[in-house]
Design an enzyme around this catalytic site. Structure first.
Site, mmCIF file in Angstrom:
data_model
loop_
_atom_site.group_PDB
_atom_site.id
_atom_site.type_symbol
_atom_site.label_atom_id
_atom_site.label_comp_id
_atom_site.label_asym_id
_atom_site.label_seq_id
_atom_site.Cartn_x
_atom_site.Cartn_y
_atom_site.Cartn_z
ATOM 1 N N THR A 99 54.929 -16.454 44.119
ATOM 2 C CA THR A 99 53.768 -17.349 44.212
ATOM 3 C C THR A 99 53.459 -17.682 45.667
ATOM 4 O OG1 THR A 99 54.390 -18.303 42.080
ATOM 5 C CG2 THR A 99 52.733 -19.481 43.353
ATOM 6 N N GLN A 116 45.689 -20.895 32.891
ATOM 7 C CA GLN A 116 46.496 -19.677 32.802
ATOM 8 C C GLN A 116 45.705 -18.515 32.210
ATOM 9 O OE1 GLN A 116 49.997 -20.362 33.764
ATOM 10 N NE2 GLN A 116 49.838 -18.203 34.271
ATOM 11 N N SER A 167 55.778 -11.964 37.173
ATOM 12 C CA SER A 167 56.299 -12.146 35.812
ATOM 13 C C SER A 167 55.882 -10.960 34.941
ATOM 14 C CB SER A 167 55.765 -13.446 35.198
ATOM 15 O OG SER A 167 56.528 -14.551 35.615
ATOM 16 N N LYS A 186 51.203 -15.827 27.814
ATOM 17 C CA LYS A 186 52.083 -15.831 28.988
ATOM 18 C C LYS A 186 51.815 -17.080 29.795
ATOM 19 C CE LYS A 186 55.114 -13.927 31.692
ATOM 20 N NZ LYS A 186 55.797 -15.225 31.740
ATOM 21 N N LYS A 228 43.526 -17.204 35.044
ATOM 22 C CA LYS A 228 44.395 -16.669 36.100
ATOM 23 C C LYS A 228 44.995 -15.330 35.687
ATOM 24 C CE LYS A 228 47.421 -19.534 37.822
ATOM 25 N NZ LYS A 228 48.657 -20.324 38.020
ATOM 26 N N GLY A 232 59.206 -20.137 33.975
ATOM 27 C CA GLY A 232 59.512 -21.442 34.543
ATOM 28 C C GLY A 232 58.277 -22.133 35.098
ATOM 29 N N LYS A 288 50.985 -22.305 27.825
ATOM 30 C CA LYS A 288 51.806 -23.217 28.628
ATOM 31 C C LYS A 288 52.608 -24.077 27.672
ATOM 32 C CE LYS A 288 52.464 -24.047 33.081
ATOM 33 N NZ LYS A 288 52.511 -23.034 34.140
#
EC number: 1.4.1.4
Length: 448
Positions: A207, A109, A381, A88, A112, A163, A124
């Site tokens: 965010t 990511q 997301s 993801k 996170k 995105g 990514k």
């Protein structure tokens, strides 16, 4: 010695990937207390496996411009780690995109997504394509050509892109439409979709809102808050706009915004409606704000202090770097601290240099590192994926409440981990160890 060995090996193997080196250095140096106390991670070669992506995919993207000329760009997807869930992470369309940038973002990511409490691995991707100056049809044709290559590597339970810079709801729509044509299935393969075809309410706000929620949690522990306080925000994309919106909602006073050409300072506080009109409707430049608001001053980038960013030279109580990586230098950190800044919450990915982070930690201010403070976006997301899987959309209030709860849980996890390792104000250590432990545990359990 384990950490030093890994860093030396990384430097030798990928000598030119400076952004990736920076992200890995920041993360694994803060893991030392954990690695020193538990040798099982070294025994299972967890760091060696964690910093090497499970898969890197690079591909050519050929498309026709409006003059029927063939254009060629490079696309990629780095599927970093799937130990705790499907890959993801976002897609970035920007000329600066290269292997190092995408690997740094993918690595960040992983940790996170681990913090979000949701079952998501890290990835990514993107392209060196620049949407700026392109027509609607050119952007559509590029997105379709990009998906023609990417579609075979993604899926609702395999890899779910979203995105990032240069990829908003418009681009996600074109990408999703092409995926659907290619596979003949309607499924939650992308997040950040439009509300009419599986998108989630509160996604574009997530965010920015989440970053403010995290900042409030940090300050609450110190018996403080953002209410009535002057705040500096960089950027003027989704993250910055909705950081500003949430700050205004809780009674704070955001006074800055910026783009790649310069920054504005509005002593009366940012006029959110005007900012949205310029950036979301006109797709204009930030200098237009100063032309329409007499209380605002515009500073072009060529007039920024050498080695610094003018946004961070405006006195403020709290700073929200929400533009891009390495936008806050050691000079900026010194200026913020000397001007009395008490809180920094990162809306962007790796916006502060390692030297700047060192100063924030030394000063013991409330410093929320990006992988914790900006995890609200990927959290929603994940909530969009859940809504797609159940075919049942949730209201804005429900999603926002879940987002607020997730940010509180992230803060609690990060704060408790920092206290566990006897460094209660070091949320860099707390975030990295908390994120790492979950992923490492899953990797060990699943074998080599």
């Amino acid at each position: 010695m384990y950490v030093e060995k890994i860093l030396q090996s990384l430097q030798k193997k990928y000598p030119y990937q400076k952004e990736f080196h920076q992200a890995v250095y920041e993360a694994i140096t803060s893991l030392k207390p954990l690695l020193d106390s538990d040798k099982s991670y070294e025994k299972h070669a967890i760091l060696e496996r964690l910093i090497e992506p499970e898969r890197e995919i690079f591909f050519r993207v050929c498309w026709l411009d409006d003059n029927n000329q063939i254009q060629v760009n490079r696309g990629c997807r780095v599927e970093f780690n799937s130990a705790i869930g499907p890959y993801k992470g976002g897609l970035r369309f920007h000329p600066s995109v290269n292997e190092s940038v995408i690997k740094f973002l993918g690595f960040e990511q992983v940790l996170k997504n681990s913090l979000t409490t949701l079952a998501m691995g890290g990835a990514k991707g993107g392209s060196d394509f620049d949407p700026k100056g392109k027509s609607e049809h050119e952007i559509m044709r590029f997105c379709q050509a990009f998906m023609n290559e990417l579609y075979r590597h993604i899926g609702a339970t395999t890899d779910v892109p979203a995105g990032d810079i240069g990829v908003g709801e418009r681009e996600i729509g074109y990408l999703f439409g092409q995926y659907k044509k290619l596979v003949n299935r309607f499924e939650g393969v992308l997040t950040g979709k439009g509300l009419t075809y599986g998108g989630s309410l509160c996604r574009k706000e997530a965010t920015g809102y989440g970053c403010v929620y995290f900042a409030e949690e940090m300050l609450q522990e110190r018996n403080s808050s953002l209410e009535g306080k002057v705040c500096s925000v960089s950027g003027s994309g989704n993250v910055a706009i909705y950081t500003i919106e949430k700050l205004l909602q809780i009674g704070a006073k955001p006074v800055t915004a910026s783009d790649s050409n310069g920054m504005i300072y509005d002593k009366d506080g940012i006029d959110l409606e005007l900012l949205k009109e310029i950036k979301e409707v006109r797709r204009g430049r930030i200098k237009e704000y100063a032309l329409e608001k007499k209380s605002a001053e515009y500073t072009p980038t060529e007039n920024y202090p050498k080695g610094g960013n003018a946004v961070w030279h405006v006195p403020c109580f709290a700073a929200f770097p929400s533009a891009t990586e390495n936008e806050l230098s050691v000079l900026d950190a010194k200026t913020l601290l000397s001007n009395g800044c008490k809180c920094v919450a990162e809306g962007a990915n790796m916006p502060s240099s390692n030297e700047a982070i060192g100063l924030f930690l030394q000063a013991k201010i409330s410093y929320g590192i990006g992988k914790a403070a900006n995890a609200g976006g990927v959290s929603v997301s994940g909530l969009e994926m859940a809504q797609n899987a159940s075919m049942h959309p949730w209201s804005f209030e429900v999603v926002d409440a879940k987002l607020h709860h997730i940010m509180k849980e992230i803060y609690k996890n990060v704060s408790q981990t920092a206290k566990e390792f006897k460094d209660p104000t070091n949320f860099v250590l707390g975030a990295n160890i908390a994120g790492f432990r979950k992923v490492a545990s899953a990797m060990i359990a699943q074998g080599v």
